[in-house]
Write an enzyme that holds these catalytic residues in place. Sequence first.
Site, PDB file in Angstrom:
ATOM      1  N   ARG A   1     -15.904 -11.230 -45.420  1.00 40.54           N
ATOM      2  CA  ARG A   1     -15.189 -12.462 -45.780  1.00 40.54           C
ATOM      3  C   ARG A   1     -13.674 -12.246 -45.770  1.00 40.54           C
ATOM      4  NH1 ARG A   1     -18.850 -14.671 -50.809  1.00 40.54           N
ATOM      5  NH2 ARG A   1     -17.691 -13.047 -51.911  1.00 40.54           N
TER       6      ARG A   1
ATOM      7  N   ARG B   1     -21.480  -4.167 -57.454  1.00 39.09           N
ATOM      8  CA  ARG B   1     -21.902  -5.476 -57.968  1.00 39.09           C
ATOM      9  C   ARG B   1     -23.419  -5.654 -57.834  1.00 39.09           C
ATOM     10  NH1 ARG B   1     -18.083  -9.399 -54.682  1.00 39.09           N
ATOM     11  NH2 ARG B   1     -19.294 -11.045 -55.673  1.00 39.09           N
TER      12      ARG B   1
ATOM     13  N   ARG C   1     -28.246 -14.919 -66.945  1.00 35.21           N
ATOM     14  CA  ARG C   1     -28.044 -13.622 -66.292  1.00 35.21           C
ATOM     15  C   ARG C   1     -28.841 -12.509 -66.961  1.00 35.21           C
ATOM     16  NH1 ARG C   1     -23.914 -13.384 -62.569  1.00 35.21           N
ATOM     17  NH2 ARG C   1     -22.358 -15.044 -62.613  1.00 35.21           N
TER      18      ARG C   1
ATOM     19  N   LYS D   1     -26.318 -18.709 -52.695  1.00 27.39           N
ATOM     20  CA  LYS D   1     -26.788 -19.690 -53.687  1.00 27.39           C
ATOM     21  C   LYS D   1     -25.866 -20.907 -53.759  1.00 27.39           C
ATOM     22  CE  LYS D   1     -26.704 -16.903 -57.240  1.00 27.39           C
ATOM     23  NZ  LYS D   1     -26.169 -15.700 -56.578  1.00 27.39           N
TER      24      LYS D   1
ATOM     25  N   ARG E   1     -10.584 -10.020 -50.549  1.00 32.42           N
ATOM     26  CA  ARG E   1     -10.573  -9.799 -52.000  1.00 32.42           C
ATOM     27  C   ARG E   1     -11.012  -8.364 -52.301  1.00 32.42           C
ATOM     28  NH1 ARG E   1     -13.820 -15.323 -53.425  1.00 32.42           N
ATOM     29  NH2 ARG E   1     -12.067 -16.768 -53.330  1.00 32.42           N
TER      30      ARG E   1
END
Length: 209
Positions: free
Chosen positions: A122, A166, A88, A13, A155
């Site tokens: 990542r 998540r 959200r 996004k 991370r």
Amino acid sequence: MNMVFLGPPGAGKGTIAKEAKVYYSIPHISTGDLFRAEQEKGTELGNKVKSIIASGNLVPDEITIEVVRQRLSQDDTKNGFILDGFPRTIAQADALSNIVNIDKVVNFVVDKEAVVKRISGRRFCKSTGRTYHVIYNPPKVEGIDDETGEPLYQREDDQPERVKTRLEVYDASTAPLIEYYKAKGVLVDVDASPAPEVVFDSLKKALTK
């Protein structure tokens, strides 16, 4: 055009929003960025947000809604905006409808396994902020930043099990917004699995329908 971008973590996004804000000449408003800005300015609101986040809690709806309300009252939103990270929940969506009219809600659709692969791959350089991906954008030397030679890091939130958690949280709280906005007739689906330039072309087509 007043837009909301919906989609799970890793749907891209933010990447598409950067393109869209230039193309449509409207601001990209991320609630995460708004909270950071308030904290950096040291405002009363910023200090309140800082203490809430530091304690490991989620920022309550009333604070989030007020931050968004203040941002949407600024002059640069008169010709439209892209909201990313808000709403959200259904409660936030109801509050937003009392602040402003939303023209389109873009739902970025991507397979969960693809999201896990995207996010868990990542890698970051702490000093330069440069971002890599072990498959899609690898460094010249594995695990090493191209510019500084520093070791790259992953991370904690990007580890596969964390990503799956998540996605479960997203499904539970945010996914009901898809039905909410579909019922209002403003939802458009965009396939977020191809390369960003393909996704952006799909977005432009979807917004002209």
